[in-house]
Design a protein around this motif. Structure first.
Motif, PDB file in Angstrom:
ATOM      1  N   GLN A  98     -18.684  45.887  18.554  1.00  7.71           N
ATOM      2  CA  GLN A  98     -17.587  45.397  19.328  1.00  7.71           C
ATOM      3  C   GLN A  98     -17.853  43.853  19.160  1.00  7.71           C
ATOM      4  O   GLN A  98     -17.039  43.143  18.720  1.00  7.71           O
ATOM      5  N   ASP A  99     -19.132  43.395  19.401  1.00  9.12           N
ATOM      6  CA  ASP A  99     -19.470  41.985  19.221  1.00  9.12           C
ATOM      7  C   ASP A  99     -19.395  41.499  17.629  1.00  9.12           C
ATOM      8  O   ASP A  99     -18.864  40.533  17.291  1.00  9.12           O
ATOM      9  N   ILE A 100     -19.543  42.525  16.842  1.00 15.14           N
ATOM     10  CA  ILE A 100     -19.403  42.167  15.415  1.00 15.14           C
ATOM     11  C   ILE A 100     -18.181  41.944  14.659  1.00 15.14           C
ATOM     12  O   ILE A 100     -17.903  41.094  14.040  1.00 15.14           O
ATOM     13  N   ASP A 101     -17.343  42.862  15.543  1.00 14.84           N
ATOM     14  CA  ASP A 101     -15.596  42.544  15.178  1.00 14.84           C
ATOM     15  C   ASP A 101     -15.367  41.324  15.666  1.00 14.84           C
ATOM     16  O   ASP A 101     -14.410  40.594  15.257  1.00 14.84           O
ATOM     17  N   ARG A 102     -16.057  40.522  16.783  1.00 14.28           N
ATOM     18  CA  ARG A 102     -15.522  39.413  17.175  1.00 14.28           C
ATOM     19  C   ARG A 102     -16.106  38.158  16.233  1.00 14.28           C
ATOM     20  O   ARG A 102     -15.586  37.075  16.335  1.00 14.28           O
ATOM     21  N   PHE A 103     -17.420  38.423  15.785  1.00 16.79           N
ATOM     22  CA  PHE A 103     -18.078  37.065  15.168  1.00 16.79           C
ATOM     23  C   PHE A 103     -17.627  37.279  13.440  1.00 16.79           C
ATOM     24  O   PHE A 103     -17.750  36.059  12.926  1.00 16.79           O
ATOM     25  N   THR A 126     -14.579  29.025  20.660  1.00 14.62           N
ATOM     26  CA  THR A 126     -13.463  29.523  20.225  1.00 14.62           C
ATOM     27  C   THR A 126     -13.089  30.906  20.890  1.00 14.62           C
ATOM     28  O   THR A 126     -12.108  31.336  21.411  1.00 14.62           O
ATOM     29  N   LEU A 127     -13.982  31.693  21.125  1.00 15.30           N
ATOM     30  CA  LEU A 127     -14.148  33.013  22.043  1.00 15.30           C
ATOM     31  C   LEU A 127     -13.652  32.711  23.378  1.00 15.30           C
ATOM     32  O   LEU A 127     -12.890  33.565  23.797  1.00 15.30           O
ATOM     33  N   ARG A 128     -13.958  31.523  24.098  1.00 17.59           N
ATOM     34  CA  ARG A 128     -13.610  31.388  25.441  1.00 17.59           C
ATOM     35  C   ARG A 128     -12.230  31.085  25.777  1.00 17.59           C
ATOM     36  O   ARG A 128     -11.690  31.369  26.687  1.00 17.59           O
ATOM     37  N   SER A 133      -7.376  42.137  24.734  1.00 15.54           N
ATOM     38  CA  SER A 133      -6.431  42.361  24.554  1.00 15.54           C
ATOM     39  C   SER A 133      -5.928  43.556  25.334  1.00 15.54           C
ATOM     40  O   SER A 133      -4.479  43.986  25.388  1.00 15.54           O
ATOM     41  N   VAL A 134      -6.727  44.102  26.236  1.00 19.89           N
ATOM     42  CA  VAL A 134      -6.382  45.142  27.343  1.00 19.89           C
ATOM     43  C   VAL A 134      -5.675  44.248  28.460  1.00 19.89           C
ATOM     44  O   VAL A 134      -4.534  44.735  29.027  1.00 19.89           O
ATOM     45  N   THR A 135      -6.514  43.486  29.017  1.00 18.74           N
ATOM     46  CA  THR A 135      -6.412  42.754  30.393  1.00 18.74           C
ATOM     47  C   THR A 135      -5.119  41.517  30.280  1.00 18.74           C
ATOM     48  O   THR A 135      -4.655  41.123  31.127  1.00 18.74           O
ATOM     49  N   GLY A 136      -5.450  41.016  29.250  1.00 16.11           N
ATOM     50  CA  GLY A 136      -4.564  39.716  28.782  1.00 16.11           C
ATOM     51  C   GLY A 136      -5.184  38.498  29.361  1.00 16.11           C
ATOM     52  O   GLY A 136      -4.757  37.247  29.392  1.00 16.11           O
ATOM     53  N   LYS A 137      -6.530  38.730  29.915  1.00 15.84           N
ATOM     54  CA  LYS A 137      -7.303  37.496  30.506  1.00 15.84           C
ATOM     55  C   LYS A 137      -8.291  37.052  29.419  1.00 15.84           C
ATOM     56  O   LYS A 137      -8.607  37.778  28.727  1.00 15.84           O
ATOM     57  N   PRO A 138      -8.599  35.910  29.645  1.00 17.08           N
ATOM     58  CA  PRO A 138      -9.511  35.113  28.797  1.00 17.08           C
ATOM     59  C   PRO A 138     -10.734  36.100  28.624  1.00 17.08           C
ATOM     60  O   PRO A 138     -11.203  36.646  29.777  1.00 17.08           O
ATOM     61  N   LEU A 139     -11.414  35.987  27.323  1.00 22.40           N
ATOM     62  CA  LEU A 139     -12.761  36.843  27.525  1.00 22.40           C
ATOM     63  C   LEU A 139     -13.911  36.388  28.623  1.00 22.40           C
ATOM     64  O   LEU A 139     -13.938  35.227  28.892  1.00 22.40           O
ATOM     65  N   SER A 140     -14.529  37.408  29.320  1.00 24.32           N
ATOM     66  CA  SER A 140     -15.508  37.046  30.273  1.00 24.32           C
ATOM     67  C   SER A 140     -16.645  36.151  29.566  1.00 24.32           C
ATOM     68  O   SER A 140     -16.961  36.411  28.304  1.00 24.32           O
ATOM     69  N   GLU A 141     -17.380  35.486  30.156  1.00 23.36           N
ATOM     70  CA  GLU A 141     -18.637  34.838  30.084  1.00 23.36           C
ATOM     71  C   GLU A 141     -19.605  35.765  29.389  1.00 23.36           C
ATOM     72  O   GLU A 141     -20.485  35.220  28.520  1.00 23.36           O
ATOM     73  N   SER A 142     -19.796  36.889  30.240  1.00 26.98           N
ATOM     74  CA  SER A 142     -20.811  37.916  29.530  1.00 26.98           C
ATOM     75  C   SER A 142     -20.390  38.408  28.306  1.00 26.98           C
ATOM     76  O   SER A 142     -21.128  38.941  27.691  1.00 26.98           O
ATOM     77  N   THR A 143     -19.076  38.598  27.941  1.00 27.16           N
ATOM     78  CA  THR A 143     -18.718  38.959  26.749  1.00 27.16           C
ATOM     79  C   THR A 143     -19.265  37.927  25.385  1.00 27.16           C
ATOM     80  O   THR A 143     -19.596  38.399  24.303  1.00 27.16           O
ATOM     81  N   VAL A 144     -18.986  36.645  25.866  1.00 32.61           N
ATOM     82  CA  VAL A 144     -19.360  35.551  24.886  1.00 32.61           C
ATOM     83  C   VAL A 144     -21.161  35.604  24.840  1.00 32.61           C
ATOM     84  O   VAL A 144     -21.572  35.432  23.659  1.00 32.61           O
ATOM     85  N   GLU A 145     -21.507  35.729  25.903  1.00 33.60           N
ATOM     86  CA  GLU A 145     -23.128  35.953  26.026  1.00 33.60           C
ATOM     87  C   GLU A 145     -23.599  37.145  25.081  1.00 33.60           C
ATOM     88  O   GLU A 145     -24.664  36.924  24.254  1.00 33.60           O
ATOM     89  N   GLY A 146     -22.902  38.030  25.110  1.00 34.08           N
ATOM     90  CA  GLY A 146     -23.184  39.536  24.634  1.00 34.08           C
ATOM     91  C   GLY A 146     -23.087  39.064  23.005  1.00 34.08           C
ATOM     92  O   GLY A 146     -24.007  39.685  22.126  1.00 34.08           O
ATOM     93  N   VAL A 147     -22.020  38.710  22.489  1.00 38.26           N
ATOM     94  CA  VAL A 147     -21.872  38.230  21.074  1.00 38.26           C
ATOM     95  C   VAL A 147     -22.989  37.469  20.436  1.00 38.26           C
ATOM     96  O   VAL A 147     -23.688  37.508  19.353  1.00 38.26           O
ATOM     97  N   HIS A 148     -23.345  36.439  21.363  1.00 43.09           N
ATOM     98  CA  HIS A 148     -24.606  35.616  20.919  1.00 43.09           C
ATOM     99  C   HIS A 148     -25.989  36.313  20.833  1.00 43.09           C
ATOM    100  O   HIS A 148     -26.638  36.314  19.865  1.00 43.09           O
ATOM    101  N   ALA A 149     -26.260  37.196  21.845  1.00 43.61           N
ATOM    102  CA  ALA A 149     -27.396  38.174  21.908  1.00 43.61           C
ATOM    103  C   ALA A 149     -27.206  39.004  20.601  1.00 43.61           C
ATOM    104  O   ALA A 149     -28.183  39.369  19.897  1.00 43.61           O
ATOM    105  N   CYS A 150     -25.925  39.549  20.158  1.00 44.18           N
ATOM    106  CA  CYS A 150     -26.017  40.254  18.994  1.00 44.18           C
ATOM    107  C   CYS A 150     -26.441  39.582  18.060  1.00 44.18           C
ATOM    108  O   CYS A 150     -27.075  40.106  16.834  1.00 44.18           O
ATOM    109  N   TYR A 175     -24.594  29.144  28.788  1.00 47.10           N
ATOM    110  CA  TYR A 175     -23.847  29.671  29.829  1.00 47.10           C
ATOM    111  C   TYR A 175     -22.707  28.619  30.500  1.00 47.10           C
ATOM    112  O   TYR A 175     -23.068  27.660  30.839  1.00 47.10           O
ATOM    113  N   ALA A 176     -21.384  28.903  30.436  1.00 53.67           N
ATOM    114  CA  ALA A 176     -20.393  28.269  30.706  1.00 53.67           C
ATOM    115  C   ALA A 176     -20.147  28.603  32.229  1.00 53.67           C
ATOM    116  O   ALA A 176     -19.777  29.775  32.550  1.00 53.67           O
ATOM    117  N   GLY A 177     -20.089  27.746  33.213  1.00 55.92           N
ATOM    118  CA  GLY A 177     -19.668  27.937  34.462  1.00 55.92           C
ATOM    119  C   GLY A 177     -20.909  28.264  35.270  1.00 55.92           C
ATOM    120  O   GLY A 177     -22.066  28.139  34.807  1.00 55.92           O
TER     121      GLY A 177
END
Length: 356
Positions: A98-103, A126-128, A133-150, A175-177
């Protein structure tokens, strides 16, 4: 690879140089390194592994073979086919995909050797701004952090394989916030929850009380079979975990896999007050019968119990608590009771006491 030895706030890297033609051991090469500040235990471990690999290559005069033409997308495809399957659990690999599909849309066309820190920082910014696609809300910071870890993990493997001489993604994420503190259930909340559980079925009561009393991960608890219990000795053995993972076609599936680390495969003591409850629940069940489902066909998946606990909490009129929160509660209670970190780390199945 070079051995890594802790020396106060620094680490000593030691590379064995083998033997000379006369059979005498050559003097090992040593180097002291200081990890960057504010790294998490896992990030520090990865940084040290990279430094050890580079130092060993330097000591043994191994030439760095860099394919100047390979792109991040091409290397990622190679990594998914040849490295990840033997290195990662199925659930971790599904999350990484999932993270690969984002970067990849933003960075995939870049050559590995052309990647710079600003490329990663721009990606995270950009990710922030993107929406789930499901909730319509901005991606969570943990999601962005996961992309970085990947990204860091993939590029570390590229470096160890000789495609890079350093990891360009290191220290590019901040980390933002404000990070949320780990939530635990205090004693009053735990007792209310236990009282509410005692009004429910024996299966639900046993599941949650076992997590409260042992600190197991919920997937580990769902992955127990009756053959994993030794009720006479008062122990159980964690040998597998159950999880539901997302597939790249938008669906999900339940997978049964080995625990996340070698340390997670462990023997756990069972408190005496749970033995009779477990004996009653077991009845005449055979060893291959799943602990919670009561049959040998398939286990219960963790999310079923996540929904259940919220019902019991409402009945007990206490704040929202996730099943994993009870793991934090177990750890905190043990520390308050004077349990040492090393023993607690073994109970929890952590890779090392630093995680604990």
């Amino acid at each position: 690879m070079a051995s890594i030895r802790k020396r106060g706030n620094s680490y000593l890297l030691v590379v064995s140089m083998g033997y000379d033609p006369e059979g005498h051991r050559r003097k090992p090469q040593q180097k002291t390194v200081h990890p960057p500040e504010n790294l998490t235990p896992k990030a520090k471990e990865k940084w040290l592994e990279e430094e050890a690999a580079l130092f060993e290559r330097e000591c043994k005069n191994q030439p760095l073979i860099v394919d100047k033409s390979i792109t991040l997308a091409e290397y990622t495809a190679y990594w998914l086919a040849h490295i990840a399957p033997g290195k990662l659990a199925k659930s971790t690999l599904a999350r990484d995909k999932q993270d690969i599909d984002r970067f990849l849309p933003a960075l995939g066309s870049y050559k590995l050797t052309d990647l710079k820190p600003e490329h990663f920082r721009n990606l995270y910014a950009t990710l922030r701004k993107q929406k789930n696609s499901v909730t319509g809300k901005p991606l969570s910071e943990s999601t962005v952090e996961g992309v970085h870890a990947c990204l860091c993990g993939i590029l570390s493997d590229a470096m160890e394989g000789g495609f890079l001489d350093h990891n360009p993604a290191w220290r590019t994420y901040r980390y933002a916030g404000k990070k949320k503190e780990k939530v635990i259930a205090d004693e009053a909340t735990t007792q209310r929850l236990i009282a509410a559980l005692e009004e429910e079925s024996l299966k639900y009561e046993t599941y949650f009380k076992l997590i409260i009393a042992t600190g197991m991960r919920r997937g580990e608890c769902c992955g127990l079979q009756w053959g994993d219990f030794d009720l006479k000795a008062g122990t159980l053995t964690v040998q597998r975990t159950v999880s539901r993972i997302s597939t790249r076609d938008g669906h999900t599936k339940v997978v049964i896999q080995s625990p996340k680390t070698r340390s997670s495969r462990r023997e756990v003591p069972i408190p005496r007050n749970l033995i009779k409850m477990l004996q009653s629940l077991k009845g005449d069940a055979e060893p291959e019968v799943w602990f919670l489902s009561g049959n040998a066909e398939k286990p219960v998946e963790p999310r079923c119990y996540r929904k259940s606990i919220q019902i019991y909490l409402r009945q007990a009129a206490v704040r929202k608590v996730r099943p994993h929160t009870l793991r934090h509660t177990f750890a905190t209670t043990c520390l308050q009771a004077g349990c040492d970190i090393k023993t607690l780390s073994e109970f929890l199945g952590h890779a090392n006491p630093n995680v604990t």
